[in-house]
Scaffold this motif. Structure first.
Motif, PDB file in Angstrom:
ATOM      1  N   LEU A 221      67.919  38.508 -53.097  1.00 60.63           N
ATOM      2  CA  LEU A 221      67.863  37.137 -53.606  1.00 60.63           C
ATOM      3  C   LEU A 221      69.280  36.668 -53.899  1.00 60.63           C
ATOM      4  N   ALA A 222      69.678  35.567 -53.270  1.00 62.66           N
ATOM      5  CA  ALA A 222      70.971  34.949 -53.555  1.00 62.66           C
ATOM      6  C   ALA A 222      70.725  33.632 -54.286  1.00 62.66           C
ATOM      7  N   VAL A 223      71.559  33.348 -55.274  1.00 59.92           N
ATOM      8  CA  VAL A 223      71.377  32.171 -56.116  1.00 59.92           C
ATOM      9  C   VAL A 223      72.574  31.250 -55.963  1.00 59.92           C
ATOM     10  N   ILE A 224      72.285  29.967 -55.795  1.00 58.59           N
ATOM     11  CA  ILE A 224      73.333  28.947 -55.739  1.00 58.59           C
ATOM     12  C   ILE A 224      72.822  27.739 -56.505  1.00 58.59           C
ATOM     13  N   ASP A 225      73.712  27.058 -57.216  1.00 65.87           N
ATOM     14  CA  ASP A 225      73.316  25.931 -58.048  1.00 65.87           C
ATOM     15  C   ASP A 225      73.412  24.615 -57.290  1.00 65.87           C
ATOM     16  N   ASP A 226      72.739  23.578 -57.820  1.00 70.69           N
ATOM     17  CA  ASP A 226      72.671  22.298 -57.114  1.00 70.69           C
ATOM     18  C   ASP A 226      73.929  21.447 -57.282  1.00 70.69           C
ATOM     19  N   ASP A 227      74.958  21.996 -57.919  1.00 78.65           N
ATOM     20  CA  ASP A 227      76.260  21.330 -57.945  1.00 78.65           C
ATOM     21  C   ASP A 227      77.297  22.151 -57.188  1.00 78.65           C
ATOM     22  N   GLU A 228      76.821  23.094 -56.364  1.00 80.54           N
ATOM     23  CA  GLU A 228      77.706  23.958 -55.597  1.00 80.54           C
ATOM     24  C   GLU A 228      77.421  23.824 -54.104  1.00 80.54           C
ATOM     25  N   THR A 229      78.455  24.014 -53.302  1.00 80.48           N
ATOM     26  CA  THR A 229      78.296  24.118 -51.854  1.00 80.48           C
ATOM     27  C   THR A 229      78.935  25.423 -51.399  1.00 80.48           C
TER      28      THR A 229
ATOM     29  N   GLU B 155      71.117  17.895 -51.891  1.00 80.97           N
ATOM     30  CA  GLU B 155      71.260  17.724 -50.442  1.00 80.97           C
ATOM     31  C   GLU B 155      72.512  18.422 -49.933  1.00 80.97           C
ATOM     32  N   ALA B 156      73.634  18.246 -50.638  1.00 78.69           N
ATOM     33  CA  ALA B 156      74.874  18.900 -50.219  1.00 78.69           C
ATOM     34  C   ALA B 156      74.734  20.416 -50.270  1.00 78.69           C
ATOM     35  N   THR B 157      74.088  20.927 -51.318  1.00 75.95           N
ATOM     36  CA  THR B 157      73.883  22.369 -51.439  1.00 75.95           C
ATOM     37  C   THR B 157      73.026  22.885 -50.288  1.00 75.95           C
ATOM     38  N   LEU B 158      71.915  22.211 -50.036  1.00 78.14           N
ATOM     39  CA  LEU B 158      71.018  22.641 -48.959  1.00 78.14           C
ATOM     40  C   LEU B 158      71.704  22.585 -47.599  1.00 78.14           C
ATOM     41  N   ARG B 159      72.439  21.528 -47.352  1.00 78.86           N
ATOM     42  CA  ARG B 159      73.128  21.417 -46.048  1.00 78.86           C
ATOM     43  C   ARG B 159      74.120  22.561 -45.866  1.00 78.86           C
ATOM     44  N   SER B 160      74.797  22.954 -46.940  1.00 80.26           N
ATOM     45  CA  SER B 160      75.737  24.074 -46.808  1.00 80.26           C
ATOM     46  C   SER B 160      74.986  25.384 -46.551  1.00 80.26           C
ATOM     47  N   CYS B 161      73.793  25.517 -47.128  1.00 82.21           N
ATOM     48  CA  CYS B 161      72.979  26.717 -46.860  1.00 82.21           C
ATOM     49  C   CYS B 161      72.474  26.730 -45.419  1.00 82.21           C
ATOM     50  N   LEU B 162      72.074  25.572 -44.939  1.00 79.16           N
ATOM     51  CA  LEU B 162      71.560  25.490 -43.569  1.00 79.16           C
ATOM     52  C   LEU B 162      72.656  25.680 -42.526  1.00 79.16           C
TER      53      LEU B 162
ATOM     54  N   ALA C 197      63.067  15.837 -46.197  1.00 85.49           N
ATOM     55  CA  ALA C 197      63.951  15.245 -45.184  1.00 85.49           C
ATOM     56  C   ALA C 197      64.692  16.309 -44.376  1.00 85.49           C
ATOM     57  N   LEU C 198      65.046  17.422 -45.007  1.00 83.71           N
ATOM     58  CA  LEU C 198      65.861  18.437 -44.328  1.00 83.71           C
ATOM     59  C   LEU C 198      65.041  19.535 -43.665  1.00 83.71           C
ATOM     60  N   SER C 199      63.795  19.693 -44.059  1.00 82.79           N
ATOM     61  CA  SER C 199      62.991  20.792 -43.537  1.00 82.79           C
ATOM     62  C   SER C 199      62.797  20.790 -42.022  1.00 82.79           C
ATOM     63  N   PRO C 200      62.553  19.633 -41.396  1.00 88.89           N
ATOM     64  CA  PRO C 200      62.268  19.677 -39.951  1.00 88.89           C
ATOM     65  C   PRO C 200      63.380  20.302 -39.115  1.00 88.89           C
ATOM     66  N   ALA C 201      64.623  20.128 -39.515  1.00 90.13           N
ATOM     67  CA  ALA C 201      65.733  20.662 -38.722  1.00 90.13           C
ATOM     68  C   ALA C 201      66.230  22.002 -39.239  1.00 90.13           C
ATOM     69  N   SER C 202      65.565  22.561 -40.238  1.00 92.43           N
ATOM     70  CA  SER C 202      66.036  23.808 -40.836  1.00 92.43           C
ATOM     71  C   SER C 202      65.696  25.012 -39.965  1.00 92.43           C
ATOM     72  N   PRO C 203      66.644  25.932 -39.789  1.00 89.33           N
ATOM     73  CA  PRO C 203      66.333  27.156 -39.033  1.00 89.33           C
ATOM     74  C   PRO C 203      65.485  28.136 -39.839  1.00 89.33           C
ATOM     75  N   TRP C 204      65.323  27.879 -41.134  1.00 88.61           N
ATOM     76  CA  TRP C 204      64.563  28.766 -41.999  1.00 88.61           C
ATOM     77  C   TRP C 204      63.588  27.948 -42.834  1.00 88.61           C
TER      78      TRP C 204
ATOM     79  N   ALA D 161      80.706  28.564 -44.961  1.00 91.93           N
ATOM     80  CA  ALA D 161      79.785  28.872 -43.866  1.00 91.93           C
ATOM     81  C   ALA D 161      79.499  30.360 -43.721  1.00 91.93           C
ATOM     82  N   ASP D 162      80.363  31.213 -44.238  1.00 91.72           N
ATOM     83  CA  ASP D 162      80.114  32.661 -44.155  1.00 91.72           C
ATOM     84  C   ASP D 162      79.669  33.236 -45.496  1.00 91.72           C
ATOM     85  N   TRP D 163      79.129  32.390 -46.351  1.00 88.76           N
ATOM     86  CA  TRP D 163      78.732  32.795 -47.704  1.00 88.76           C
ATOM     87  C   TRP D 163      77.682  33.905 -47.685  1.00 88.76           C
ATOM     88  N   THR D 164      76.581  33.705 -46.972  1.00 90.62           N
ATOM     89  CA  THR D 164      75.532  34.728 -46.966  1.00 90.62           C
ATOM     90  C   THR D 164      76.009  36.007 -46.283  1.00 90.62           C
TER      91      THR D 164
END
Length: 320
Positions: free
Chosen positions: A93-101, A22-29, A58-65, A104-107
């Motif tokens: 393709l960018a890769v991030i692990d589920d223990d990483e956040t 969840e933390a990883t996905l929120r940082s991506c979003l 849970a996170l998909s409905p508010a996702s811009p992607w 905001a300017d990562w991508t």
């Protein structure tokens, strides 16, 4: 009419870490995306309970992607990493692990590095926060848990020296690939023969480098890894060091100009490191210490060189 392919796919592999995912996905979003890239996110869940699916739902409905959830129960890390690559529809393709956040300017920083340099791959730094609130006593600055090559932003990474010896060990966490350039024949990225022995991503980077693919350092593409308590435990650090050394030996010999000489060199070096580390760890009473690890790590570097044909394989982190 088929949907247009996105510019960038973000791939996340997860295993029984719903809060981390969840933390990883929120940082991506939360990416600023000043480059205006079209994106998609792919989550590959390797746990039978499928807790990652609930997080995605849970996170998909508010996702811009769009976020795609894939369940893959293969017990082979190379196979799972390949699944993330295969699912990607983007140019990059960018890769991030589920223990990483991600910052905001990562991508922007990762994709921007490829655009600015024309490189095929970019890799960024990984910093650490500790579950226990501070680094372990044997590494008070936490350097063992940080990936920072210390190179200028956008500089090219020379992964091997003139002899073929690997200079850096890179993992796919916090990296970006131009898929068509890196895999023009459509072959799988990782060598699945690695199985649970690990090292498949380090081998991939060196193999692509040897094939002439350009890899650059994206110093501004920052992610932060949560280092869990079990990963700072001394037995875990020792075993992981031996395994990573085995990976280094395999990769070095695979590309050495004179493999037989490389084997002899590494065997002799392994004997010296094992013997020296053993003597010094006992003379300094380090084997009884919880705040010193230098010589015991040297032993593991030596043992890794001596036992590279018998890889450590999967490390049960829950019991490490």
């Amino acid at each position: 009419m088929s949907e247009a392919a996105p510019d960038l796919t973000l791939a996340i592999l997860t295993y029984d870490r719903p809060r981390g995912l969840e933390a990883t996905l929120r940082s991506c979003l939360a990416q600023r995306n000043t480059l205006g890239l079209t994106m998609e996110i792919v989550v590959v869940d390797n746990h039978p309970a499928g807790a990652g699916g609930e997080v995605v739902e849970a996170l998909s409905p508010a996702s811009p992607w769009p976020i795609r959830y894939v369940s893959d129960l293969a017990r082979n890390m190379a196979t799972l990493r390949n699944r993330g690559f295969m699912e990607a529809r983007g140019r990059w393709l960018a890769v991030i692990d589920d223990d990483e956040t991600a910052d905001a300017d990562w991508t922007d920083a990762l994709a921007g590095a490829l655009k600015a340099t024309g490189a095929d791959i970019a890799v960024g730094p990984r910093f650490a926060v500790f579950e226990e609130g501070a680094p372990p006593a044997y590494d008070p600055e936490g350097r063992q848990f940080v990936r920072d090559l210390g190179l200028p932003d956008l500089s090219e990474i020379a992964l091997t020296g003139p002899s073929g010896r690997p200079r850096y060990g890179l993992g796919t966490g916090n990296s970006i690939f131009d898929l068509k350039r890196c895999f023009p024949d459509g072959r799988s990225a990782m060598r699945e023969a690695f199985g649970d022995a690990g090292g498949e991503d380090a081998e991939l980077f060196v193999r692509l480098h040897r094939q002439g693919r350009r890899i650059v350092w994206a110093a501004r593409a920052r992610v932060t890894e949560t280092v869990f308590r079990n990963r700072t435990a001394i037995p875990y650090r020792l075993l992981r060091t031996r395994r990573e050394t085995q990976h280094y030996v395999s990769i070095y010999i695979d590309g050495a100009r004179h493999p037989a000489l490389a084997r002899v060199e590494l065997f002799v070096k392994g004997l010296i490191q094992t013997a020296l580390g053993g003597v010094l760890s006992w003379l300094t009473l380090e084997h009884r210490s919880t705040s010193r690890l230098r010589w015991r790590l040297l032993i593991q570097h030596g043992l890794g060189k001596l036992t590279w044909r018998r890889p450590v394989g999967f490390i049960d982190e829950a019991s490490a």
